[in-house]
Design a protein around this motif. Structure first.
Motif, PDB file in Angstrom:
ATOM      1  N   SER A   1      -6.443   3.776   1.121  1.00  0.00           N
ATOM      2  CA  SER A   1      -5.601   3.858  -0.075  1.00  0.00           C
ATOM      3  C   SER A   1      -6.107   2.970  -1.202  1.00  0.00           C
ATOM      4  O   SER A   1      -6.606   1.883  -0.970  1.00  0.00           O
TER       5      SER A   1
ATOM      6  N   CYS B   1      -7.719   1.114   5.751  1.00  0.00           N
ATOM      7  CA  CYS B   1      -6.879   2.089   5.040  1.00  0.00           C
ATOM      8  C   CYS B   1      -7.588   2.513   3.764  1.00  0.00           C
ATOM      9  O   CYS B   1      -8.058   1.666   3.002  1.00  0.00           O
TER      10      CYS B   1
ATOM     11  N   CYS C   1       0.853  -1.192   0.000  1.00  0.00           N
ATOM     12  CA  CYS C   1       0.000   0.000   0.000  1.00  0.00           C
ATOM     13  C   CYS C   1       0.888   1.240   0.000  1.00  0.00           C
ATOM     14  O   CYS C   1       1.872   1.317   0.734  1.00  0.00           O
TER      15      CYS C   1
ATOM     16  N   CYS D   1       0.383   2.908   3.754  1.00  0.00           N
ATOM     17  CA  CYS D   1       0.747   2.278   5.016  1.00  0.00           C
ATOM     18  C   CYS D   1       1.698   1.108   4.837  1.00  0.00           C
ATOM     19  O   CYS D   1       2.071   0.462   5.814  1.00  0.00           O
TER      20      CYS D   1
ATOM     21  N   CYS E   1      -6.054  -1.993  -0.074  1.00  0.00           N
ATOM     22  CA  CYS E   1      -5.093  -2.221   0.991  1.00  0.00           C
ATOM     23  C   CYS E   1      -5.670  -3.272   1.932  1.00  0.00           C
ATOM     24  O   CYS E   1      -6.863  -3.277   2.217  1.00  0.00           O
TER      25      CYS E   1
HETATM   26 ZN   LIG Z   1      -2.838   1.008   3.333  1.00  0.00          ZN
END
Ligand SMILES: [Zn+2]
Ligand SMILES: [Zn+2]
Length: 1310
Positions: A1152, A1150, A1131, A1134, A1143
């Motif tokens: 993302s 998360c 990711c 993170c 993610c």
């Molecule tokens: Zn993430």
């Protein structure tokens, strides 16, 4: 005509008015008739009488007592005023005018208010914004003179003056007759243009003066030779002396300007024959004839008597020369008898016919031409125009009609520019028209040369000021004549000089800056300009031949031909330098160019943006067009504690380095004007970005903020001092006789010992006004007379600048607990404080003589802790370890001044006195003076030196610092910066207390960042030590750039949990730059070393001789096996595993949606001499596996669905990573890793990966078999070094056999 004999000085020779009416002296009331004067009239008449007695009375002398000619003056006033006396006007004497009138004014005796308004209004035509001259109601009566009767001979300079008994003042007339000289006049209409310097004001006579007494008579007729008959005399070879005195008549065809050469003033005129175009030159050189220049009018006919023939020494050109008794007479045909001069000769005219075109025609024709590189011929034209602006009076540049520039510089004296005020009308005859002589000059230029005539047509009616040009020491004109400059170079010189003056006069005053070589030392401007001129005018052979320029039949002057000049260099204000540098640094900038695309693909968001956050570019003088020369006054800011160059517009931080690594400590240079041509202008770029991943790099919307910081760095040897701070330093720098302590073995350390005279009181940021002209001189002489106390010391430790909460005794309450920036230094006092009655006496180090007698004992106890705060922070850049310095306390005679200020560092109750040095707060007024370095002390103080030597810092080598056996926590070493990366600060940093403060200070880096510098022994050597510097310290550290060689002192040596040695910069650390990075690349975006060809090494040689490794090591090796291989998507936010577009982090989830591919592999290689473990990352994994780019792309895409794949050689090890055999990709990768095709020869570029350093030396030596191509080896193998893969190259068959043979040769030698 009177003879121009100089009369002995004295008032007795003031001439009486020539004619005194009928000789009957009447009382002033006689003219009033029956009624008698009124009271007002009586008062007026009384004032008139007083005036006449004071200003006009004849001088007393033997047998001469002439009453003031008051009645003649009154009669004249009545006749001018139509019978009435001008009771509304008052008499004014010259001296009163000079002393009482500060504003320009005009007086018109006979005009009505309406007439004046009309006149004033007309005068505003071309300059409607300017105010007309205010009207004064003054009566001016005085004598017209050319100055011949004054006691000073030099006053006869071709100017006309108005004088009375009280004073004398230059005047300008549009019309003048010779018989007016020495006669008393009433001036009905005039303007007075004052000057701040009273003596340089002058008067413009607007209307012909009215004679108060009768004038001289016209002389009788005289025999005349007209020019046509006289010319054969000039061209024949008859020796000059044989001819008798001649009288020549003709029409005035040309009138040259007044010139002054070798203190002789003269001018040329040319008379033309009435019937042909033959011209004869006449040189007018007697001082009593210079006034002719005001009489002569082009086109009028004149007769000149008593001329003799003469010829020039150099060119043998002949001309007529006036004698002492020569007279200038108006030509009257009936008064003249033609005089036969030998045979009458009428040759063909060789006179060049000058074009008298109108300027506008030329402008229209000429402007379409693009500026070509070919030499252009200037046209000769005539022009009438109004002065609308004075562009530069010293340079003789005026703007006419807001569109053309008139240059009078080539006419030398410029007639003192009197009358040439905005609003005045001038006629230019035969001037050169030059279009675009200088690219940056906005106007067409009319250049008046020595054969041009400039005639003032009318005076300005506006209240515009008069700026007198400097008559002596005018640097513009001096350089123009010395280097015989053409117009393009002259205009360039003017622009440089104007800029120079504008930028620095507030620091030094105009006079010191522009001081010309007429004095003994050349001034700063001259030092700056002369080398530039010498570079562009290499052949100084062709000196300007003034006579030839005037006399030659074929016109020849510096203005004839010109080439549009592209200036070879520039010296713009620092604000412009800063702006240009910033612009250049962003020019064509894109974030993607900062990083290699192969790298960026594998970066997560945070890393990507951090790598973009800080970059720089290097500019040099040649990066600018034209080449940029830096000029500035060296200052040190107590606010930022940094050195800076300063001019009127801005400041530029600067770093000055010595090539020998000794720090810059020349306190003597503070306040000096410096010139640097060889420098690096560094623009640090700070970007705040939020790029989600590399794919967005082209989208500049993700750039949130752009900031820059600009500074300059240079070597001390490239710094030229144009002007010393107080004028003295410069001299001692040059002469170099003052330094008995100069470092013997190092020439770069030249300026350490200057005469300290006047270095005192060089406070930071003095008010520009107080340093103005003359003031500093006075200040200096004051300083000389006062006492001062000094004390010598050695710096044994210096700490970094930071905010501390010092509590000085006596201010417990107010500032307690408040943080303020400060630094401290531990010093050793050398000797006792000394008293100096004269700061000039200092220069040697008598304290050392004293201490060497005492021996070591006296010295070591005298430690002190110096505390620098507030204004004394300015000494931060100058105070360095191992330096011998002196404090100078000006205006002080108290030898105990240092002791009195000391206080114990901790409260007295918890004091253990013996161990703690006393604190001494450094006072703002003290001056620090660097004397020398401990290593530079000469032989005779060797004893002292050996005692002090113990204090000297030990410099280690980088391998020493890295070695496990190194003991000690503070290290000093030097090396090359090979990398500079921004990283997140280590978590254990606990200095977050003053985070807020750092932000306030405007640090451009986030305070939670730190910088990792990779320092290597030599550029591209694999032996690298990392130095971490927290952002807090970075704002004071400049020049930490890849490629620079740096000396670090007192870094803290640390060992990481991977047992790696690294260093951190702490408060007592310092850096100095020994070598600036090479600046041949204008934008060094890639690290240096790409051009270096790598050199082959053997694995067995790696470990024992780390420091002997070549700069770019490479091995030819055989890939034995792939130990581990890991491919994953992480990711971008993170770094969790990223799977199927999401993610995988759940707690907290998360957001993302961007994944980044990452790969790593660990492989074993051998080269016959040993084995090594190689760590590869990302794109190098593909190369190691022998995959093409499309194959690698496809493979990584396949991984996307499952997030990660991990392969490992031999299942037995069981590291917890479970392989899924059914997975196609895993199967493929495993078979790929085990395939014999992978095991192949490769060329590997590497650096040492020191991470597993703990297991060094533990593996026992063993014998192993190796195979390389067809060759088999048996080799003794030690431990496996760990390498980091930098590049993998396939080896072709031919190359392999070549390399193998090469290797065998080398092994057998081995
Ligand atoms: Zn993430
Ligand atoms: Zn000319």
């Amino acid at each position: 005509m009177r003879e121009g004999a100089v009369l002995p000085p004295g008032p007795a020779h003031f001439p009486p008015p020539r004619h005194y009416g009928n000789g009957v002296i009447r009382g002033p009331w006689g003219a009033f008739g029956m009624a008698g004067p009124s009271a007002a009239e009586q008062r007026w008449l009384q004032a008139a009488e007083d005036f006449a007695r004071r200003a006009l009375s004849a001088r007393e002398g033997p047998g001469r007592t002439e009453a003031p000619p008051l009645d003649a003056v009154l009669r004249c006033l009545r006749s001018v005023g139509g019978g009435d006396l001008p009771l509304g006007y008052s008499f004014i004497s010259i001296s009163d005018l000079q002393h009482q009138q500060c504003e320009p004014c005009c007086s018109h005796l006979t005009w009505s208010t309406n007439e004046f308004k009309e006149w004033a209004h007309q005068g505003q035509g071309s300059l409607p914004m300017q105010k007309p001259l205010p009207r004064a109601y003054l009566i001016l009566v005085g004598y017209l003179t050319d100055g011949r009767q004054e006691d000073k001979e030099q006053l006869v300079d071709g100017c006309l003056y108005v004088k009375d008994n009280t004073g004398i003042m230059p005047c300008e007339l549009l019309h003048f007759e010779l018989e007016w000289l020495e006669s008393l006049f009433l001036f009905p209409s005039w303007s007075y243009i004052p000057q701040t310097d009273q003596s340089s004001g002058y008067m413009e006579i607007l209307v012909d003066p009215v004679p108060i007494s009768l004038l001289k008579e016209v002389p009788d007729s005289i025999p005349v030779a007209c020019p046509a008959s006289a010319e054969p005399l000039l061209t024949s070879r008859i020796p000059c002396k044989k001819t008798s005195k001649l009288t020549v008549a003709g029409e005035l065809a040309r009138l040259g300007p007044l010139l002054c050469i070798h203190h002789k003033t003269f001018f040329f005129l040319f008379l033309k024959c009435f019937t042909s175009s033959v011209l004869v030159p006449v040189l007018v050189q007697k001082s009593n004839q210079l006034a002719w220049h005001h009489v002569l009018q082009l086109g009028h006919r004149y007769t000149i008597t008593n001329l003799s023939l003469s010829s020039l020494k150099k060119s043998k050109q002949r001309m007529f020369v006036t004698g002492v008794s020569s007279c200038l007479l108006p030509y009257c045909a009936d008064q003249v008898r033609e005089q036969a001069v030998y045979s009458v000769w009428r040759g063909e005219s060789t006179q060049p016919s000058f074009l008298a075109e109108q300027l506008n025609d030329s402008l229209e024709v000429g402007f379409e031409d693009e500026p070509t590189r070919t030499t252009k011929e200037s046209k000769i034209i005539s022009y009438v125009g109004t002065v609308t602006k004075i562009l530069n009076i010293q340079a003789g540049l005026f703007l006419l009609d807001n569109k053309v520039c008139l240059c009078l510089a080539y006419q030398q004296l410029l007639n003192y520019a009197r009358g040439l005020r905005p609003g005045a009308c001038v006629e230019l005859i035969d001037v050169h028209l030059l279009q675009k002589p200088l690219l940056s000059f906005p106007f067409v230029v009319l250049g008046a040369c020595l054969s041009s005539t400039v005639v003032l047509k009318s005076f300005s009616r506006l209240s515009t000021p008069y700026q007198p040009p400097a008559t002596s020491g005018n640097l513009y004109l001096q350089l123009l004549f010395r280097y015989n400059l053409g117009m393009p170079l002259y205009l360039w010189l003017v622009s440089l000089l104007e800029m120079f003056e504008e930028r620095f006069y507030c620091f030094f005053g105009r006079r010191r800056l522009l001081l010309s070589s007429a004095r003994r030392n050349s001034g700063a401007a001259e030092k700056f300009l002369v080398p530039l001129l010498q570079a562009v005018v290499p052949d100084r052979e062709k000196e300007r031949d003034v006579y030839n320029e005037i006399l030659a039949k074929i016109h020849h002057c510096p203005l004839q031909k010109y080439l549009t000049l592209n200036p070879p260099c520039q010296a713009p204000p620092l604000s412009a330098v800063r702006r240009a540098a910033e612009e250049k640094s962003w020019e064509g900038f894109s974030p993607s160019q900062l990083l290699s695309p192969l790298e960026t693909q594998h970066m997560v968001t945070q890393e990507l943006n951090r790598r973009l956050a800080w970059s720089y570019c290097t500019l040099t003088a040649e990066s600018f067009q034209p080449r940029l020369i830096l000029l500035g006054v060296l200052r040190v800011s107590s606010r930022t504690s940094s050195l800076q160059l300063q001019d009127k517009t801005s400041t530029l931080p600067c770093v000055i380095s010595h090539k020998d690594g000794s720090p810059f400590a020349s306190t003597a240079l503070i306040g000096s004007l410096l010139q640097v041509e060889n420098y690096q202008l560094i623009v640090e770029r700070f970007l705040q970005t939020d790029f989600p991943s590399w794919e967005y790099l082209a989208n500049l919307e993700h750039v949130r903020e752009k900031k820059t910081s600009v500074y300059v760095q240079c070597y001390f040897k490239d710094v030229q001092v144009l002007l010393g701070a107080e004028g003295q330093i410069q001299k001692s720098l040059r002469s170099g006789n003052s330094s008995s302590l100069r470092k013997k073995d190092n020439s770069s350390l030249t300026s350490e010992l200057e005469t300290p005279e006047a270095k005192i009181l060089k406070l930071e940021d003095p008010k520009p006004e107080t340093r103005g002209d003359g003031n500093c001189q006075g200040g200096q002489s004051c300083t000389r007379g006062t006492m001062c106390v000094s004390r010598l010391f050695l710096v044994t430790q210096k700490e970094g600048l930071m905010s501390r909460n010092y509590q000085l005794p006596g201010e417990e309450d107010e500032k307690g607990g408040e943080l303020q920036p400060s630094f401290q230094a531990t010093v050793l006092w050398l000797g006792k404080p000394r008293l100096w009655s004269h700061s000039k006496e200092m220069g040697n180090l008598p304290e050392l003589e004293e201490t060497s007698c005492d021996g070591a004992e006296g010295m070591t106890q005298q430690e002190a802790l110096l505390l620098f705060m507030g204004k004394s922070l300015r000494w931060f850049p100058f105070l360095h370890l191992d330096g011998l310095y002196r404090f100078i306390v000006p205006y002080c005679s108290d030898l105990e001044v240092f002791d009195k200020l000391c206080f114990p560092p901790v409260p007295v109750k918890c004091l253990s006195r013996s161990s703690c040095p006393l604190c001494l707060p450094v006072q703002d007024t003290w001056h620090l003076q660097h004397e020398t370095w401990i290593s530079c002390l000469p032989e005779r103080w060797l004893a002292t030196r050996s005692v002090l030597k113990g204090m000297d810092q030990r410099i280690s080598s980088i391998p020493e610092v890295l070695s496990n056996s190194f003991a000690g926590s503070l290290v000093s070493f030097s090396g090359d910066i090979v990398g500079r990366t921004l990283c997140a600060s280590p978590k254990n940093e606990k200095s977050s207390a003053n985070v807020g403060l750092q932000k306030q200070k405007g640090s451009l880096l986030a305070s939670d960042h730190s910088v990792k510098l990779s320092i290597s022994v030599a550029p591209c050597s694999p032996i690298v030590i990392e130095v971490y510097i927290a952002a807090t310290y970075l704002q004071h550290l400049r020049g930490l750039l890849p490629g620079a060689k740096i000396l670090f002192q007192n870094l803290e040596r640390k060992i990481s949990r991977f047992h790696n040695v690294y260093c951190t910069y702490i408060a007592s650390s310092c850096v100095s730059i020994i070598c600036l990075p090479a600046s041949h690349l204008p934008f060094p975006t890639s690290p240096a070393g790409e051009a270096l060809s790598p050199s082959l090494v053997f694995l067995c040689n790696l470990q024992p001789h780390l420091q002997n490794l070549p700069q770019a090591p490479r091995i030819l090796c055989h890939l034995s096996c792939v130990l581990t291989l890991s491919l994953q998507w992480v990711c971008s936010l993170c770094s969790s595993i990223f799977k199927e577009g999401r993610c995988t982090r759940n707690n907290p989830p998360c957001p993302s949606h961007i994944g980044v591919r990452q790969a790593s592999a660990r492989v074993l290689v051998e080269d016959g001499t040993g084995e090594a473990l190689v760590l590869c990352r990302n794109q190098h994994v593909a190369a190691m596996l022998g995959l093409s780019l499309p194959e690698w792309e496809a493979l990584q895409n396949c991984v996307q669905s499952r997030g990660s794949v991990f392969i490992q050689h031999g299942e037995a090890t069981g590291t917890g990573c479970v392989e899924e055999p059914e997975d196609l990709i895993a199967c493929y990768l495993r078979s790929l890793c085990r395939s014999p095709l992978i095991c192949r020869p490769i060329l590997l570029d590497f650096s040492l990966d020191r991470k597993p350093s703990k297991i060094q030396h533990t593996a026992p030596l063993q014998l192993r078999n190796f195979r390389c191509g067809e060759v088999e080896f048996v080799s003794q193998v030690g431990h496996r070094p760990s390498l980091l893969c930098l590049n993998v190259q396939e080896v072709e068959g031919d190359a392999l056999s070549y390399l193998n043979s090469e290797r065998i040769v080398r092994t057998s030698c081995h």
